[in-house]
Design a protein around this motif. Sequence first.
Motif, mmCIF file in Angstrom:
data_model
loop_
_atom_site.group_PDB
_atom_site.id
_atom_site.type_symbol
_atom_site.label_atom_id
_atom_site.label_comp_id
_atom_site.label_asym_id
_atom_site.label_seq_id
_atom_site.Cartn_x
_atom_site.Cartn_y
_atom_site.Cartn_z
ATOM 1 N N UNK A 197 0.834 -1.201 0.000
ATOM 2 C CA UNK A 197 0.000 0.000 0.000
ATOM 3 C C UNK A 197 0.872 1.255 0.000
ATOM 4 N N UNK A 198 1.967 1.255 0.741
ATOM 5 C CA UNK A 198 2.886 2.396 0.776
ATOM 6 C C UNK A 198 3.543 2.602 -0.586
ATOM 7 N N UNK A 199 3.943 1.530 -1.245
ATOM 8 C CA UNK A 199 4.540 1.630 -2.581
ATOM 9 C C UNK A 199 3.534 2.181 -3.600
ATOM 10 N N UNK A 200 2.281 1.701 -3.564
ATOM 11 C CA UNK A 200 1.244 2.186 -4.476
ATOM 12 C C UNK A 200 0.955 3.664 -4.206
ATOM 13 N N UNK A 201 0.926 4.044 -2.910
ATOM 14 C CA UNK A 201 0.678 5.443 -2.556
ATOM 15 C C UNK A 201 1.800 6.344 -3.082
ATOM 16 N N UNK A 202 3.034 5.941 -2.969
ATOM 17 C CA UNK A 202 4.168 6.721 -3.478
ATOM 18 C C UNK A 202 4.118 6.829 -5.006
ATOM 19 N N UNK A 203 3.786 5.723 -5.661
ATOM 20 C CA UNK A 203 3.668 5.732 -7.119
ATOM 21 C C UNK A 203 2.532 6.649 -7.560
ATOM 22 N N UNK A 204 1.412 6.624 -6.874
ATOM 23 C CA UNK A 204 0.281 7.499 -7.185
ATOM 24 C C UNK A 204 0.685 8.967 -7.039
ATOM 25 N N UNK A 205 1.389 9.296 -5.945
ATOM 26 C CA UNK A 205 1.811 10.691 -5.724
ATOM 27 C C UNK A 205 2.767 11.153 -6.819
ATOM 28 N N UNK A 206 3.661 10.262 -7.270
ATOM 29 C CA UNK A 206 4.593 10.608 -8.352
ATOM 30 C C UNK A 206 3.834 10.839 -9.662
ATOM 31 N N UNK A 207 2.891 9.975 -9.968
ATOM 32 C CA UNK A 207 2.093 10.118 -11.194
ATOM 33 C C UNK A 207 1.250 11.391 -11.125
ATOM 34 N N UNK A 208 0.687 11.694 -9.966
ATOM 35 C CA UNK A 208 -0.112 12.914 -9.818
ATOM 36 C C UNK A 208 0.762 14.151 -10.019
ATOM 37 N N UNK A 209 1.984 14.150 -9.484
ATOM 38 C CA UNK A 209 2.897 15.284 -9.684
ATOM 39 C C UNK A 209 3.284 15.419 -11.158
ATOM 40 N N UNK A 210 3.569 14.291 -11.815
ATOM 41 C CA UNK A 210 3.905 14.315 -13.244
ATOM 42 C C UNK A 210 2.727 14.824 -14.082
ATOM 43 N N UNK A 211 1.512 14.400 -13.735
ATOM 44 C CA UNK A 211 0.323 14.849 -14.445
ATOM 45 C C UNK A 211 0.118 16.354 -14.282
#
Length: 150
Positions: free
Chosen positions: A24-38
């Motif tokens: 869950x922590x890895x998915x949350x970090x990946x989501x935050x990175x994708x949101x910043x890139x978007x």
Amino acid sequence: MEIEDEEFGCLGIPTEAQIWKQQAALVQAEYEQVAADLHQARANILKLVDIHAITARERDQALHLLASYKRDLSTAHVELSAIGNKMRGMQMAARQAAEMPYPFPETSAAPDPSPAEPTSAGQQRSLCLDQDNGGAYGHAGMAEPHTQAE
């Protein structure tokens, strides 16, 4: 033989709950990175849209200016052609005048200061139109000097 695992639970083998928590922590970090890139991509798209609008306006202005310059160039070319044609005509006239002087001294621009009276015994010069095609001077319809006796 049975091996007891409970004694060895502290050896670094994670439990299922710990694995899900890590995932869950890895998915949350990946989501935050994708949101910043978007967010960054959307900002870049807005900048590109603004740049495109500015360059489209500049292009339209440049095309309008180019059309204006083409009209001016065309007008200047027409004027240049007219002046060149006029100069060539004047040069041709000067060449023809130098090659074949005007055959009629009576019709020159300077008036004769003492016009001679024709006498009955003398000859009188007159002009008459040559009706054939060509004449003695090579020009159709030009007047030729002829002498007549009275």
